[in-house]
Design a protein around this motif. Structure first.
Motif: not given
Length: 290
Positions: A15-23, A280-290
């Motif tokens: 359910y998680l996505h690895v996200v980049s802060r850039r497009a 599941l928590k720290a990575f999402r708070l760090g805006r690395f996973l969404a």
């Protein structure tokens, strides 16, 4: 500690996505949005219709409202190149710390594979080890497990030399994740700056253990550098032990400040914390996973 995850945890990771802060643009359609305008699933904007445009993309509802021919534009969905740089130097040899680093690596790879991103695993110490690209699709995670289980911590740490080797090959711009304790006598600054100048979105996972900041007791002690073998006999007093811990805390704080200053994502991964909490928590708070 086994690296392989149970089915329930894998479903959570899906359910998680690895996200980049850039497009970031990729080459194949997948689950990533980039600013490239074309045929896709996400509506982006309008522009005036011009001769030769595909009339199928005309927004007829807008025409009824505005009496103008406008073309619907869409954001292309693209894959995200993900490079996972895993520190396998001897300073990572503490079992709890190395197991945490490898499990985090496996989880990141699985999330990327499940969403058809291009994942490349690159172990490093004094230089880059053998890199592997498991392919696409979540079934390829078993190749990642096999690669990680075959790794043994060895060698000194040189972030600069390792990342210089990484930069020596042409690569698509993407997300570069560095998983390390960052205990490099040469410092972490030069290597991380190098990754940033390549145009990658860089994310740091600082793996730490309580033993990193613990002098190990009081009295006469012999300290041995895990990577160089250098020995030093020291009388460990309570004051010296406290300063030892303070020096490590200062190192960790400076790493985090550096990452903020250079727009590098940062998360702390303490080896004594539950793995699921970090991913599941720290990575999402760090805006690395969404």
């Amino acid at each position: 500690m086994g690296l392989r995850f149970d089915d329930d945890f894998l479903r959570k990771l899906e359910y998680l996505h690895v996200v980049s802060r850039r497009a970031l643009a990729g080459q194949n359609r997948a689950d990533r949005i980039t600013p490239m305008r074309g045929r896709g699933l996400e509506f982006a904007d309008h522009r005036p219709y011009a001769a030769g445009d595909d009339f199928r993309h005309i927004d007829w509802k807008a025409y009824k409202r505005l009496n103008r021919l406008l073309l619907r534009l869409f954001d292309e969905e693209r894959d995200l190149p993900i490079y996972v740089l895993l520190d396998i130097s001897r300073s990572m040899a503490e079992p709890a710390k190395f197991d945490m680093a490898r499990r985090l690596t496996a989880a990141i790879c699985y999330i990327g594979l499940a969403h058809l991103d291009r994942v490349t695993l690159l172990p490093f110490a004094e230089g880059l080890g053998r890199e592997s690209a498991p392919g696409r699709g979540k079934a390829r995670i078993f190749r990642v497990f096999d690669s990680l289980e075959g790794l043994e911590p060895d060698g000194a740490t040189s972030l600069r030399d390792s990342f210089k080797a990484f930069a020596s090959r042409p690569r698509h711009t993407g997300l570069t994740v560095v998983i390390s304790d960052f205990l490099d006598p040469g410092g972490f600054e030069a290597g991380l700056k190098m990754l940033r100048t390549l145009g990658h979105d860089v994310f740091v996972v600082h793996v730490a253990s309580p033993r990193d900041r613990d002098a190990g007791g009081f009295g006469d002690a012999r300290f041995v550098d895990a990577e160089t073998g250098e020995m030093r006999d020291v009388d460990v007093t309570p004051l010296l032990a406290a300063r030892y811990a303070q020096a490590w805390d200062a190192h960790a704080a400076e790493l985090e400040r550096f990452c903020v200053r250079y727009d590098i994502g940062y998360v702390r991964a303490d080896a004594d914390r539950p793995f699921e909490e970090i991913i599941l928590k720290a990575f999402r708070l760090g805006r690395f996973l969404a």
